[in-house]
Each structure stands twice: as C-alpha cells, then as structure tokens.
Design a protein around this motif. Structure first.
Motif, PDB file in Angstrom:
ATOM      1  N   ILE A 163       0.853  -1.189   0.000  1.00 11.35           N
ATOM      2  CA  ILE A 163       0.000   0.000   0.000  1.00 11.35           C
ATOM      3  C   ILE A 163       0.885   1.233   0.000  1.00 11.35           C
ATOM      4  O   ILE A 163       1.825   1.344   0.802  1.00 11.35           O
ATOM      5  CB  ILE A 163      -0.939   0.010   1.222  1.00 11.35           C
ATOM      6  CG1 ILE A 163      -1.889  -1.190   1.154  1.00 11.35           C
ATOM      7  CG2 ILE A 163      -1.734   1.308   1.274  1.00 11.35           C
ATOM      8  CD1 ILE A 163      -2.786  -1.330   2.368  1.00 11.35           C
ATOM      9  N   SER A 164       0.593   2.164  -0.914  1.00  7.49           N
ATOM     10  CA  SER A 164       1.365   3.388  -1.004  1.00  7.49           C
ATOM     11  C   SER A 164       0.507   4.474  -1.628  1.00  7.49           C
ATOM     12  O   SER A 164      -0.174   4.240  -2.636  1.00  7.49           O
ATOM     13  CB  SER A 164       2.625   3.165  -1.848  1.00  7.49           C
ATOM     14  OG  SER A 164       3.350   4.371  -1.998  1.00  7.49           O
ATOM     15  N   ASN A 165       0.531   5.678  -1.017  1.00  8.48           N
ATOM     16  CA  ASN A 165      -0.200   6.835  -1.554  1.00  8.48           C
ATOM     17  C   ASN A 165      -1.671   6.523  -1.818  1.00  8.48           C
ATOM     18  O   ASN A 165      -2.224   6.872  -2.864  1.00  8.48           O
ATOM     19  CB  ASN A 165       0.460   7.326  -2.847  1.00  8.48           C
ATOM     20  CG  ASN A 165       1.877   7.814  -2.633  1.00  8.48           C
ATOM     21  OD1 ASN A 165       2.197   8.409  -1.598  1.00  8.48           O
ATOM     22  ND2 ASN A 165       2.750   7.549  -3.589  1.00  8.48           N
ATOM     23  N   ASN A 166      -2.280   5.829  -0.854  1.00  6.31           N
ATOM     24  CA  ASN A 166      -3.697   5.477  -0.921  1.00  6.31           C
ATOM     25  C   ASN A 166      -4.024   4.554  -2.095  1.00  6.31           C
ATOM     26  O   ASN A 166      -5.155   4.504  -2.585  1.00  6.31           O
ATOM     27  CB  ASN A 166      -4.573   6.730  -1.010  1.00  6.31           C
ATOM     28  CG  ASN A 166      -5.985   6.474  -0.497  1.00  6.31           C
ATOM     29  OD1 ASN A 166      -6.172   5.810   0.529  1.00  6.31           O
ATOM     30  ND2 ASN A 166      -6.979   6.995  -1.197  1.00  6.31           N
ATOM     31  N   LEU A 167      -3.012   3.789  -2.537  1.00  5.40           N
ATOM     32  CA  LEU A 167      -3.209   2.819  -3.606  1.00  5.40           C
ATOM     33  C   LEU A 167      -2.868   1.423  -3.098  1.00  5.40           C
ATOM     34  O   LEU A 167      -1.899   1.239  -2.361  1.00  5.40           O
ATOM     35  CB  LEU A 167      -2.334   3.136  -4.815  1.00  5.40           C
ATOM     36  CG  LEU A 167      -2.626   4.445  -5.558  1.00  5.40           C
ATOM     37  CD1 LEU A 167      -1.567   4.669  -6.636  1.00  5.40           C
ATOM     38  CD2 LEU A 167      -4.017   4.419  -6.186  1.00  5.40           C
ATOM     39  N   THR A 168      -3.663   0.456  -3.499  1.00  8.94           N
ATOM     40  CA  THR A 168      -3.380  -0.947  -3.213  1.00  8.94           C
ATOM     41  C   THR A 168      -2.697  -1.572  -4.430  1.00  8.94           C
ATOM     42  O   THR A 168      -3.213  -1.496  -5.541  1.00  8.94           O
ATOM     43  CB  THR A 168      -4.668  -1.727  -2.905  1.00  8.94           C
ATOM     44  OG1 THR A 168      -5.309  -1.141  -1.773  1.00  8.94           O
ATOM     45  CG2 THR A 168      -4.353  -3.171  -2.582  1.00  8.94           C
TER      46      THR A 168
END
Length: 224
Positions: A163-168
């Motif tokens: 998970i990074s920058n509100n992305l899965t």
C-alpha cells in the motif's frame, strides 16, 4: 431455474434462464431469451447450433466450444437471423480438440443486423495458454487467436500486497499471467459473491485506489 434445458425441437414462448440454470440444444427458441446473471446459454449438447428468433438479453455466461481438427475449424454457433445481437456478461471459450495456433478464427455468432456490446472472456484451453482477439465480435461475430503460450501453472500461488499513496498494489508471479483474479468487492452490490476482475488475466499486477467505504474486501486467484 435449475439444471439444463436442452431444446432439440422448438420453443415458441420466451425463456428466462435464471442463476444456476443452462439453456442449450440444437433447436430453436422463437421468444426472447433472457439469460440472467448466474445463468448460462450454449449451443448444442456438445458442439452445435442454437437458433434464436429474437434478440436475446445476455447477462450471464455464453458457453462456446470449439475443436480444431487438421485445419478444419468446428465450433458452436448461436444464430439470431435478422435480429441484432448485443453482447454482455461472460464468454466462456473451451477447446475440445487439438492445440490452437495464432490467427485461428472461430465464428460463434450470426446476425445479419449487426452486433454491439462486449464480453468478459474466460479461456479454457488445456495444454496451452491462449490470448484471444475479440475485436471482430462486433464486426462478424468471430474471435481470433492472438497469441499462444505454455500451459499455466496448476498449483496456487500467493498474492503479494503493498500500500502506497492510498493505492493498493496486488501482484503475483509473472508465469501466472492468465490466472483469473477474483474479488468480492469490485464495484458491484453483492459483496458476498465472487467476481472476476476484468483484464487481470492479461497481467500479473493490479493497482487500484483504496475505498474506505468498503470493508471486508478480499481477493483470490482462480485457474480458468
């Protein structure tokens, strides 16, 4: 609403194919056929031709079989005559014979009034992995083999998540490209059911925004 109705003669009235049921046979149905989500329609009892007298509503699965034999192509056909045909739901393609080759083409649908819509395609081709070109479905009711590869692994694999920058970010080994990613939360209302994630069989990675309004979202891999 359950089991299979094989029409080798004719049915004059409309037919509703509900979840868990299948309509097949080599006969004809004059009334409108409505294939609801979870229902299936397929020509023949193996390879055959089913004739429909009205434009069907395709919301479930269209099951088609093919057999490539010494360069002669044999396959299921759904013929709607002079009625227009709108594709929808899932097209399940099963190879019953020899291995397929690039540019092999199969006509599964016939309409003299034209085609529209799209399918989500699932390919079952034992012994090889096949990528289908469906661009001619809305031109002449055919699909073509775009690429073939070695058989897919049959043992399950793990899905790696970050998970990074509100992305899965979901990923799996590249040699598992062709396995079908399923989710119980892909924008559909029934969160208790599993659905294929469109396009995920063509890659080994899925990146999507996190939706905090959706809870208990799961993913799994499924061999076609």
């Amino acid at each position: 609403s359950n089991g299979t109705l094989v029409v080798n003669g004719s049915v004059t009235g409309p037919v509703v194919v509900r979840a868990g049921a299948t309509l097949g046979g080599n006969g004809s149905v004059s009334g409108i056929v409505n294939v609801q989500p979870g229902g299936s329609i397929g020509a023949g009892t193996s390879i055959g031709k089913l004739t429909l007298g009205s434009s069907p509503v395709l919301g479930g699965t269209v099951v088609v079989e093919l057999n490539r034999n010494s360069g002669q192509f044999t396959n299921d056909l759904i013929d709607v005559g002079s009625n227009p045909l709108t594709f929808g739901g899932t097209l399940l393609v099963t190879n019953m014979g020899a291995g397929l080759q690039v540019n092999d083409s199969f006509k599964f649908f016939n309409s003299s009034s034209g085609y529209s819509g799209t399918f989500f395609v699932i390919s079952r081709t034992p012994g090889q992995y096949v990528v289908w070109n469906t661009s001619n479905l809305t031109v002449n009711g055919t699909i073509r083999v775009a690429a073939v590869g070695p058989p897919l692994p049959t043992q399950p694999t793990n899905i790696v998540i970050s998970i990074s920058n509100n992305l899965t970010n979901l990923s799996w080994p590249s040699n598992y490209t062709g396995w079908m990613l399923q989710s119980n939360g892909v924008g559909l209302s029934s969160t208790g059911s599993w659905f294929y994630v469109p396009g995920a069989d063509l890659t080994n990675r899925l990146i999507q925004p996190i939706s905090k309004s959706r809870t208990n979202v799961f993913f799994r891999m499924n061999l076609p």
